[in-house]
Design an enzyme around this catalytic site. Structure first.
Site, PDB file in Angstrom:
ATOM      1  N   LYS A  65     136.906  53.167  74.118  1.00  0.00           N
ATOM      2  CA  LYS A  65     135.580  53.784  74.057  1.00  0.00           C
ATOM      3  C   LYS A  65     135.009  53.625  72.647  1.00  0.00           C
ATOM      4  O   LYS A  65     135.428  54.295  71.711  1.00  0.00           O
ATOM      5  CB  LYS A  65     135.606  55.272  74.407  1.00  0.00           C
ATOM      6  N   GLU A  94     143.526  58.420  62.792  1.00  0.00           N
ATOM      7  CA  GLU A  94     143.137  57.889  61.471  1.00  0.00           C
ATOM      8  C   GLU A  94     141.805  58.551  61.142  1.00  0.00           C
ATOM      9  O   GLU A  94     140.801  58.294  61.798  1.00  0.00           O
ATOM     10  CB  GLU A  94     143.034  56.363  61.538  1.00  0.00           C
ATOM     11  N   CYS A  99     136.191  55.008  55.590  1.00  0.00           N
ATOM     12  CA  CYS A  99     137.117  56.138  55.506  1.00  0.00           C
ATOM     13  C   CYS A  99     137.830  56.191  54.157  1.00  0.00           C
ATOM     14  O   CYS A  99     138.177  57.256  53.678  1.00  0.00           O
ATOM     15  CB  CYS A  99     138.110  56.096  56.661  1.00  0.00           C
ATOM     16  N   GLU A 153     133.798  65.040  52.764  1.00  0.00           N
ATOM     17  CA  GLU A 153     133.527  63.619  53.010  1.00  0.00           C
ATOM     18  C   GLU A 153     132.036  63.462  53.294  1.00  0.00           C
ATOM     19  O   GLU A 153     131.527  63.984  54.286  1.00  0.00           O
ATOM     20  CB  GLU A 153     134.351  63.129  54.207  1.00  0.00           C
TER      21      GLU A 153
HETATM   22  P1  NAI Z   1     133.104  61.476  65.335  1.00  0.00           P
HETATM   23  O1  NAI Z   1     134.480  61.710  64.839  1.00  0.00           O
HETATM   24  O2  NAI Z   1     132.425  62.564  66.103  1.00  0.00           O
HETATM   25  O3  NAI Z   1     133.085  60.161  66.289  1.00  0.00           O
HETATM   26  C1  NAI Z   1     134.061  59.145  66.315  1.00  0.00           C
HETATM   27  C2  NAI Z   1     134.374  58.761  67.746  1.00  0.00           C
HETATM   28  O4  NAI Z   1     134.909  59.881  68.440  1.00  0.00           O
HETATM   29  C3  NAI Z   1     133.173  58.314  68.570  1.00  0.00           C
HETATM   30  O5  NAI Z   1     133.558  57.281  69.452  1.00  0.00           O
HETATM   31  C4  NAI Z   1     132.818  59.568  69.371  1.00  0.00           C
HETATM   32  O6  NAI Z   1     132.137  59.278  70.562  1.00  0.00           O
HETATM   33  C5  NAI Z   1     134.203  60.126  69.643  1.00  0.00           C
HETATM   34  N1  NAI Z   1     134.246  61.565  69.920  1.00  0.00           N
HETATM   35  C6  NAI Z   1     133.449  62.538  69.416  1.00  0.00           C
HETATM   36  N2  NAI Z   1     133.782  63.732  69.916  1.00  0.00           N
HETATM   37  C7  NAI Z   1     134.826  63.526  70.755  1.00  0.00           C
HETATM   38  C8  NAI Z   1     135.614  64.392  71.584  1.00  0.00           C
HETATM   39  N3  NAI Z   1     135.390  65.700  71.641  1.00  0.00           N
HETATM   40  N4  NAI Z   1     136.613  63.839  72.313  1.00  0.00           N
HETATM   41  C9  NAI Z   1     136.853  62.522  72.267  1.00  0.00           C
HETATM   42  N5  NAI Z   1     136.130  61.667  71.521  1.00  0.00           N
HETATM   43  C10 NAI Z   1     135.133  62.159  70.760  1.00  0.00           C
HETATM   44  O7  NAI Z   1     132.207  61.041  64.095  1.00  0.00           O
HETATM   45  P2  NAI Z   1     130.606  61.123  63.946  1.00  0.00           P
HETATM   46  O8  NAI Z   1     130.106  62.392  64.562  1.00  0.00           O
HETATM   47  O9  NAI Z   1     130.046  59.864  64.432  1.00  0.00           O
HETATM   48  O10 NAI Z   1     130.452  61.203  62.358  1.00  0.00           O
HETATM   49  C11 NAI Z   1     130.511  62.447  61.679  1.00  0.00           C
HETATM   50  C12 NAI Z   1     131.292  62.329  60.397  1.00  0.00           C
HETATM   51  O11 NAI Z   1     132.613  61.943  60.678  1.00  0.00           O
HETATM   52  C13 NAI Z   1     130.814  61.278  59.422  1.00  0.00           C
HETATM   53  O12 NAI Z   1     129.785  61.746  58.613  1.00  0.00           O
HETATM   54  C14 NAI Z   1     132.059  61.017  58.630  1.00  0.00           C
HETATM   55  O13 NAI Z   1     132.220  61.967  57.618  1.00  0.00           O
HETATM   56  C15 NAI Z   1     133.152  61.167  59.635  1.00  0.00           C
HETATM   57  N6  NAI Z   1     133.602  59.872  60.167  1.00  0.00           N
HETATM   58  C16 NAI Z   1     134.741  59.347  59.641  1.00  0.00           C
HETATM   59  C17 NAI Z   1     135.179  58.114  60.057  1.00  0.00           C
HETATM   60  C18 NAI Z   1     136.409  57.521  59.493  1.00  0.00           C
HETATM   61  O14 NAI Z   1     136.673  56.334  59.690  1.00  0.00           O
HETATM   62  N7  NAI Z   1     137.213  58.267  58.793  1.00  0.00           N
HETATM   63  C19 NAI Z   1     134.439  57.313  61.051  1.00  0.00           C
HETATM   64  C20 NAI Z   1     133.277  57.988  61.572  1.00  0.00           C
HETATM   65  C21 NAI Z   1     132.888  59.208  61.121  1.00  0.00           C
END
Ligand code: NAI
Ligand code: MG
Length: 504
Positions: free
Chosen positions: A201, A276, A310, A408
């Site tokens: 996904k 991660e 990240c 972050e």
């Molecule tokens: P997120 O962690 O919500 O999304 C990442 C993935 O998880 C997406 O595919 C999303 O659809 C999925 N997801 C979200 N909620 C879920 C749930 N309850 N169950 C299963 N899957 C779920 O990140 P978002 O909202 O796009 O970004 C918010 C913040 O997260 C960013 O500002 C950043 O600080 C951090 N982030 C960190 C990343 C990293 O590589 N460490 C990557 C993306 C975001």
């Protein structure tokens, strides 16, 4: 410093191949074919360089998710993939890597208009990286074996014991929007090599390259059901995958907040979990550096991919004797990193991925200013007609209580601090919930080893940053994650060990 006033932030015309990819009907790839959703809902896809809607994707329903899991379950249980001779799995994976390379230009452009990253960056980093993940992991398909073990408490010759390494089963792989194709391949590579079946996904903001990846997986000859692609939101489709009783493992990359939630939800059926997550990575610049070299290096550590990385080097600690020069050296890269539309050939930094992230990052900058931070560079959004641009930003006069230092930001924002001695900087660098990565800049090899052993981080770089290679394990200490991806550990995370014990 002079503003770069002459940048035209109008997005360029898309190529014919990309227009075709954008025009495809919203569908899901399940059990070896493109299928319609059971529902009608779709999600708009935006080009963050313009803010314009350019395509739409399926918002998967519960029924769609269940269908994908059932396909993966049946494919795994049939043995069609895990019992295939490893050489055959390996060949199919190499074919997939070849296909990614053959479509490199289109994939780089799609990534550029979906994420906002410069096409040149996608072509140099994301696409070859994606192919490398598949190719490297292909090589493990036939090279992971158990061992024969002599029992400890029994006389020799009486018992024969050995272990088998078996694929863990059906995997739900959930990836974020900052490196969509790269993350997708980082996830599916070890799963396919190990003999698992998977449901991928991608993030709702950036699913375009994953859709093309599904075409290529199909063309490469991966049997139906072994790889499935569902698009949609995290709190609906992603959540259903994580809780699904027929899913054996969840592999997630994204925010620490959602990682913790996923870990809790996966506990109900004791799924294997690798996470991660986020970071607030420190970069330590020692007094012996040449500031003219280190300045641009530490600027790249934060501004690459608009800081949406990240491992972004978002907390700079420069020794007080070189602080001013290092920060000046960073600021001298301002024009290089000036944000431009992703298809502008001169772009090194594009917009942020979405309106939400734009507001979030500008909100952090405002909070920093309110808390008393000084803006040494940037600190605002440049003029554009609808794109989500933020100028590369350096904040000074910060303290460890400020949200800009603790949290972050995931944007092109670095907080720069001075230090005096090594113990102090190690303590400050480790003063965070995160532990993903850290950097140190010095010519003193013994200082590198000393600092590396003291930093609480899964990866420590010296005189470079964000150098990530598929052969080298990657993952987080503390709240930056669980488990390791890449390298041998990365594929072993998709296997489980069975002990077989025989009385002779
Ligand atoms: P997120 O962690 O919500 O999304 C990442 C993935 O998880 C997406 O595919 C999303 O659809 C999925 N997801 C979200 N909620 C879920 C749930 N309850 N169950 C299963 N899957 C779920 O990140 P978002 O909202 O796009 O970004 C918010 C913040 O997260 C960013 O500002 C950043 O600080 C951090 N982030 C960190 C990343 C990293 O590589 N460490 C990557 C993306 C975001
Ligand atoms: Mg979220």
């Amino acid at each position: 410093m002079n503003e770069v006033t002459s940048i035209d932030r109008t997005q360029r015309e898309y190529s014919a191949a990309v227009k075709q990819a954008l025009a495809r009907a919203p569908q899901l790839y399940i059990n070896g074919e493109w299928v319609d959703s059971s529902g009608e809902a779709t999600i708009d896809v935006e080009d963050p360089s313009s803010g314009k809607v350019v395509a739409s994707i399926v918002e998967a329903t519960d029924k769609d998710i269940d269908r994908a899991v059932a396909a993966a379950r049946a494919a795994f249980d049939s043995g069609v993939w895990r019992e295939m001779p490893p050489v055959a799995r390996e060949k199919i994976m190499h074919r997939l890597a070849d296909l990614i390379e053959a479509h490199a230009d289109e994939l780089a452009e799609l990534e550029a208009i979906d994420v906002g990253k410069p096409k040149g960056m996608a072509a140099a980093v994301d696409v070859p990286g994606a192919a490398n993940h598949i190719r490297y992991m292909a090589g493990w398909a036939g090279k992971i074996n158990g061992e024969t073990i002599a029992p400890y408490s029994l006389p020799g010759g009486m018992m024969f014991a050995y272990t088998l390494k078996e694929p863990v089963g059906v995997c739900a792989q959930i990836v974020p929007w900052n490196f969509p194709l790269l993350m997708a391949c980082l996830k599916i590579g070890p799963a396919l090599a190990a003999g698992c079946a998977t449901i991928l996904k991608p993030a709702e903001q950036t699913s375009l390259t994953a859709l093309r990846l599904a075409d290529l997986v199909h063309e490469a000859g991966v049997p139906p059901g072994v790889f499935n692609l569902v698009t949609g939101y995290g709190h609906t489709g992603g959540d259903r995958l994580v809780k699904h009783p027929d899913v054996d493992k969840v592999a997630f990359t994204g925010s620490t907040e959602i990682g913790k939630l996923i870990n809790r939800n996966a506990t109900e059926t004791l799924k294997h979990v690798t996470l991660e997550l986020g970071g607030k990575s420190p970069v330590v610049v020692m007094p012996d550096v040449n500031p003219a070299e280190a300045g641009p290096g530490v600027a790249g550590a934060i501004f690459f991919n608009s800081g949406q990385v990240c491992v972004a080097g978002s907390r700079l600690y420069a020794h007080k004797s070189v602080f001013d020069e290092v920060v000046e050296g960073m600021a001298a890269t301002k024009d290089f990193w000036a944000p431009r539309p992703s298809l502008d050939p001169e772009a090194h930094m594009g917009p942020l991925v979405s309106k939400e992230q734009h507001e979030r990052v500008l909100g952090y900058i405002e909070a920093g200013k309110r808390d008393g931070a000084s803006v040494l560079m940037g600190g605002d959004a440049p003029a554009s007609d609808g794109g989500y641009y933020v100028n590369p930003t350096i904040l000074t006069d910060v303290n460890p209580q400020m949200s800009v230092v603790r949290e972050e930001i995931f944007g092109p924002v670095v907080v720069a601090q001075r230090f005096e001695d090594l113990d102090e900087v190690v303590r400050d660098a480790n003063n965070t919930q995160y532990g993903l990565a850290a950097g140190v800049w010095t010519k003193d090899a013994s200082a590198i080893h000393k600092i590396a052993s003291k930093l609480q981080a899964g990866t420590v770089w010296a005189n470079c940053h964000a150098m990530i290679d598929v052969a080298i394990p990657f993952g987080g200490y503390k709240e930056s994650g669980i488990g390791r991806e890449q390298g041998r550990e990365g594929v072993e995370a998709y296997m489980q060990t069975k002990s077989v014990i025989m009385k002779l």
